[in-house]
Write an enzyme that holds these catalytic residues in place. Structure first.
Site: not given
Ligand code: APR
Length: 298
Positions: A72, A75, A126, A139, A190
């Protein structure tokens, strides 16, 4: 079912937009991909040799809080060094021109707010990388918008961009570089209860989303029919976000408009309904074009 023949026509979408008032967006990691932040699934989904989704759990934090904090910390560092892109700007501009637009985002990178998206038209499903919570479930400590980088000294390696001895290599990302040892005592306690460890204020797998926020989202959807749901840059496999477009459909006639880098497949087309749209491409490029009649040129 099948979509209309003009399901990927920007002109046809502009006509729909002209006749729409209530608009909802559900955003995912693909929206921030062009800002240089990796998505969770597909290419870029690995951090060292770990799947990002394996580190985002309360069990992983319990087992090795130092490792999860390094992930994290990295990130946070990446998000602080990234900038909002024209996709975030287009959504923020839509919010400013249409008070009936609500944006739900699964992204924890803070880029919507940094694009000046009005806070009351944004729900961070999220949480945020820059919120800090306590592991003690009794807490309620919550610190907002902590942008310290690193958050605490023991994870300084997470904020290092390149190795001084090996330019071009980020040691933290190279599994052959050992991780700095981090004990529980290195992790700040904390400040409120002094019992729990401080942890990122994000929703991990197996955890519930904020109940009050979800009630508010459900009320917004139920109040009146939603004309358009924009599903932007998400793989739509994590619930409840993945179910929001279909929930909106049950309240009236809703066009579901997908914006995703992946091209539509025959299966996806089969699942679409008349009035739906699918735009394959980069959200950064598509959103300003799709919304231009309302927000002007970005
Ligand atoms: N423009 C549009 N779409 C895109 C681009 C782009 N430049 N780059 C990637 N993508 C698409 C991919 O094709 C994919 O379908 O974005 C999507 C990303 O999917 P994930 O990586 O699964 O992300 P997300 O859907 O946000 O994941 C949901 O999962 O791990 C957890 O909490 C985390 O919030 C996250 C949640």
């Amino acid at each position: 079912m099948a979509p209309d023949l003009d399901y990927n026509s920007i002109e046809a979408f502009h006509q729909k937009l002209a006749n729409s008032r209530r608009i909802l967006a559900v955003c995912g990691a693909g929206l921030s991909a062009a800002s240089g932040l990796p998505t969770f699934r597909g290419a870029g989904g690995l951090w060292r040799n770990y799947r990002a989704t394996d580190l985002a759990t309360p069990e992983a934090f319990d087992r090795d809080p130092g490792l999860v904090w390094l992930f994290y910390g990295y990130r946070r560092h990446m998000a602080l060094n990234a900038a909002p892109n024209p996709g975030h700007d287009a959504l923020a501009a839509l919010a400013r021109t249409n008070s009936n637009f609500m944006c739900l985002s699964q992204n924890v990178d803070n880029l919507h707010l940094r694009a000046n998206h009005p806070r009351y038209q944004l729900r961070l499903l999220h949480g945020s990388l820059f919120d800090i919570k306590c592991t003690n479930t009794n807490c309620t400590h919550l610190e907002r918008n902590n942008t310290a980088d690193p958050f605490f000294p023991a994870i300084a390696a997470a904020s290092q961009d390149q190795s001084p001895s090996e330019p071009g290599i980020i040691p933290l990302l190279d599994p052959s570089h050992p991780l700095p040892p981090i004990t529980r005592d290195d992790i700040p306690r904390c400040p409120a209860c002094r019992e729990g460890l401080q942890r990122p204020g994000v929703v991990w797998f197996g955890e519930q989303l904020d109940a009050a926020m979800m009630a508010d989202v459900n009320n917004w959807i139920s109040r009146e029919p939603v004309d358009i749901v924009l599903v932007i840059g998400t793989s739509s496999i994590v619930y409840p976000a993945a179910g929001i477009a279909e929930r909106a459909r049950t309240k009236g006639t809703t066009s579901v408009v997908t914006v995703n880098l992946e091209a539509e497949t025959p299966d996806l087309l089969d699942e679409m309904s008349p009035g739906d749209f699918y735009f394959a491409g980069d959200a950064t490029e598509l959103l300003p074009r799709l919304l231009e009649p309302v927000i002007g040129r970005i």
